[in-house]
Design an enzyme around this catalytic site. Structure first.
Site, PDB file in Angstrom:
ATOM      1  N   TYR A   1       0.828  -1.209   0.000  1.00 10.41           N
ATOM      2  CA  TYR A   1       0.000   0.000   0.000  1.00 10.41           C
ATOM      3  C   TYR A   1       0.860   1.255   0.000  1.00 10.41           C
ATOM      4  CZ  TYR A   1      -3.906   3.070   0.976  1.00 10.41           C
ATOM      5  OH  TYR A   1      -4.855   4.049   0.883  1.00 10.41           O
TER       6      TYR A   1
ATOM      7  N   PHE B   1      -5.851  21.074 -24.180  1.00  6.49           N
ATOM      8  CA  PHE B   1      -6.593  19.849 -24.505  1.00  6.49           C
ATOM      9  C   PHE B   1      -7.957  19.953 -23.836  1.00  6.49           C
ATOM     10  CE2 PHE B   1      -7.646  15.349 -23.598  1.00  6.49           C
ATOM     11  CZ  PHE B   1      -7.754  14.919 -24.904  1.00  6.49           C
ATOM     12  N   ASP B   2      -8.970  19.254 -24.367  1.00  3.76           N
ATOM     13  CA  ASP B   2     -10.331  19.518 -23.868  1.00  3.76           C
ATOM     14  C   ASP B   2     -10.524  19.208 -22.380  1.00  3.76           C
ATOM     15  OD1 ASP B   2     -10.376  16.769 -24.296  1.00  3.76           O
ATOM     16  OD2 ASP B   2     -11.940  16.812 -25.817  1.00  3.76           O
TER      17      ASP B   2
ATOM     18  N   ASP C   1       2.119  20.185 -20.356  1.00  8.83           N
ATOM     19  CA  ASP C   1       1.213  19.053 -20.527  1.00  8.83           C
ATOM     20  C   ASP C   1       1.990  18.098 -21.430  1.00  8.83           C
ATOM     21  OD1 ASP C   1      -0.574  17.164 -21.435  1.00  8.83           O
ATOM     22  OD2 ASP C   1      -2.225  18.566 -21.723  1.00  8.83           O
TER      23      ASP C   1
ATOM     24  N   ALA D   1       1.902  14.828 -22.391  1.00 10.22           N
ATOM     25  CA  ALA D   1       1.370  13.535 -22.855  1.00 10.22           C
ATOM     26  C   ALA D   1       2.225  12.925 -23.977  1.00 10.22           C
ATOM     27  CB  ALA D   1      -0.074  13.703 -23.323  1.00 10.22           C
TER      28      ALA D   1
ATOM     29  N   LYS E   1      -0.522   7.863 -23.560  1.00 14.29           N
ATOM     30  CA  LYS E   1       0.034   8.222 -24.862  1.00 14.29           C
ATOM     31  C   LYS E   1       1.472   7.694 -24.892  1.00 14.29           C
ATOM     32  CE  LYS E   1      -3.868  10.587 -24.812  1.00 14.29           C
ATOM     33  NZ  LYS E   1      -4.055  11.758 -23.985  1.00 14.29           N
TER      34      LYS E   1
ATOM     35  N   HIS F   1     -21.619  14.407 -28.819  1.00 11.86           N
ATOM     36  CA  HIS F   1     -20.988  13.530 -29.815  1.00 11.86           C
ATOM     37  C   HIS F   1     -20.833  12.093 -29.299  1.00 11.86           C
ATOM     38  CE1 HIS F   1     -17.800  15.211 -27.316  1.00 11.86           C
ATOM     39  NE2 HIS F   1     -17.061  14.157 -27.608  1.00 11.86           N
TER      40      HIS F   1
HETATM   41  C1  LIG Z   1      -5.129  12.559 -23.428  1.00 20.15           C
HETATM   42  C2  LIG Z   1      -4.666  13.899 -23.046  1.00 20.15           C
HETATM   43  C3  LIG Z   1      -4.979  14.452 -21.799  1.00 20.15           C
HETATM   44  C4  LIG Z   1      -5.910  13.779 -20.810  1.00 20.15           C
HETATM   45  O1  LIG Z   1      -5.416  12.568 -20.376  1.00 20.15           O
HETATM   46  P1  LIG Z   1      -6.322  11.289 -20.015  1.00 20.15           P
HETATM   47  O2  LIG Z   1      -5.322  10.263 -19.693  1.00 20.15           O
HETATM   48  O3  LIG Z   1      -7.159  10.982 -21.210  1.00 20.15           O
HETATM   49  O4  LIG Z   1      -7.163  11.677 -18.846  1.00 20.15           O
HETATM   50  C5  LIG Z   1      -4.453  15.704 -21.502  1.00 20.15           C
HETATM   51  N1  LIG Z   1      -3.694  16.376 -22.377  1.00 20.15           N
HETATM   52  C6  LIG Z   1      -3.385  15.879 -23.580  1.00 20.15           C
HETATM   53  C7  LIG Z   1      -2.525  16.675 -24.513  1.00 20.15           C
HETATM   54  C8  LIG Z   1      -3.858  14.635 -23.966  1.00 20.15           C
HETATM   55  O5  LIG Z   1      -3.574  14.161 -25.180  1.00 20.15           O
END
Ligand SMILES: *Cc1c(COP(=O)(O)O)cnc(C)c1O
Length: 448
Positions: free
Chosen positions: A75, A127-128, A215, A217, A258, A440
């Protein structure tokens, strides 16, 4: 990189295979009708080639599967946490690292600790989920993309950044909570951000005394583009490029689904010890103890391996070349593709392909449904259905990492070529039932 053959091969062989569904056209017609013409509602068992997203859909390596067995499910203070922490520190220089169950969990914790209602976040393009998390705490998310082609179309617009920071400095109480740069810039097609741009943003953040977050990813794909395109980086090894990218930041969020090449996971890191402590408290509320952050020990092990595999040059060469090949061949068979392609997907301009369809009859939906009916290919619409009032009608074909071979890509190109020959006959769509938000994902549609 010593590869000097014209043919770029997949730099892996296949140890374990997963059969993909191959349906007849009548079966696909039934499946699409049952899904109310919305590909989000199709069962995966009805999809032959799934290009819906590159998020969490990658194939783990044999080394990652082996690492799962090392997973320490303690844990607190799990060995697997330290394995991950060591890799993240080596790549990013950050020592204070939190695992999270995925990227948006890291974004939520960041929002709750660093941002106050009414504050402003400046990003090359949010990102959204990032935007949604910032807005959920009452902040204002502003995009400052360069908005042009070129080698680094993902860059932040430095003139716009200067203007926004100058405007902020003139306020009695400054409102800019942070500057964030998304690498690669997902919302503008996975286009890379240059090192020059990252360095310039850092300088401006120092001058304005504003924190700078990444960010991250797609940190590996971005580093590869820097090595290929940024003057002075061609001879640098990728790890040192990645370290330099992160060296400019005060913290980062990362969706590990990613370039972490895992099916679930995320990361959050900051340098500031006060923020670190606040984040720890916030993390415990929703993600769990800080050394596992909503993941199993085995997930942490697989991520530690995946982060390094994502920086393998043969892999990145094959990945970016596959996407460029995909885009070039689609263009050659008459598909209007956004060029140059970015690091993880190919984007088709559905408006150009289907000029007979008005925006309110959803040309992107018409195209993705035609690709599905023709060959069981699942793509996603980024147009008027997903973003009401969108100026563009795009369709994205995202490439999962290490999943499909060149034959799969050639097949999708053939499917698209057949759709092109019938483009002028494809129907528009109308919404027959829609939820209040995120329509969507779940709207029912029907051909007109
Ligand atoms: C996918 C993504 C996120 C969000 O991550 P999740 O793992 O889907 O929650 C944030 N920023 C970027 C640029 C992304 O491609």
């Amino acid at each position: 990189m010593t590869w000097d053959f014209k043919t770029i091969i997949e730099p892996f062989r296949i140890k374990s295979v997963e059969a993909i569904p191959i349906l007849t056209r009548p079966e696909r017609e039934v499946a699409l009708k049952t899904a109310a013409y919305n590909l989000f509602k199709l069962p995966a068992a009805a999809v032959t080639i799934d290009l819906l997203t590159d998020s969490g859909t990658g194939a783990m390596s044999s080394a990652q599967w082996a690492a799962l067995m090392r997973g320490d499910e303690s844990y607190a203070g799990s060995n697997s946490y330290f394995a991950l922490q060591t890799v993240v520190e080596r790549l990013t220089g950050f020592t204070n690292v939190f695992p999270c169950h995925q990227g948006r969990a890291a974004e939520r914790i960041l929002s709750r600790t660093v941002i106050k209602p009414g504050q402003i976040i400046l990003n090359n393009t949010h990102f959204d989920t990032t935007r949604a998390n910032f807005e959920a705490v009452g902040a204002v998310a502003i995009d400052l993309p360069v908005g042009s082609g070129g080698d680094f179309a993902g860059d932040m617009d430095l003139d716009a950044l200067d203007a926004a920071l100058a405007e902020d400095a003139a306020r009695a109480v400054p409102l800019v909570a942070m500057v964030m740069v998304t690498v690669t810039n997902n919302a503008v097609g996975g286009q890379p951000v240059s090192m020059t741009n990252l360095r310039a943003v850092r300088e401006r953040c120092d001058a304005a005394n504003v924190p700078f977050f990444l960010d991250a990813a797609r940190f590996a794909e971005n580093a590869w583009f820097i090595k290929q395109r940024d003057p002075g980086y061609g001879d640098r090894d990728l790890e040192s490029i990645v370290r330099e990218m992160f060296s400019y930041a005060d913290g980062f969020t990362m969706s590990a689904k990613k370039d972490g090449i895992v099916n679930i996971g995320g990361l959050l890191a900051v340098k500031d010890p006060d923020w670190h402590q606040q984040m720890k408290n916030e993390l415990i509320l929703t993600e769990g103890f800080p050394t596992y952050g909503g993941l199993a020990g085995r997930d942490l092990e697989a991520l530690a391996v995946g982060l390094l595999e994502a920086l393998d040059e043969d892999y990145l060469h094959y990945r970016t070349r596959t996407i460029a090949y995909f885009a070039e061949r689609l263009q050659a068979v008459g598909v209007p593709v956004v060029m140059p392609p970015g690091g993880h997907a190919v984007y088709i301009d559905a408006h150009l392909l289907l000029p007979h369809l008005a925006a309110d009859t959803f040309p992107g939906i018409s195209l993705i449904n035609a690709l599905y009916l023709e060959g069981g290919v699942r793509a996603v619409e980024l147009g008027s259905l997903m973003f009401p009032g969108s100026p563009r009608e795009l369709v994205r074909l995202a490439m999962p990492r290490r999943v499909y071979t060149q034959a799969h890509v050639d097949y999708v190109i053939e499917v698209a070529e057949r759709v092109v020959t019938r483009a002028s006959t494809l129907p528009g769509y109308q919404i027959t039932r829609a939820p209040a938000a995120l329509r969507h994902f779940s709207a029912d549609l029907a051909p007109i």
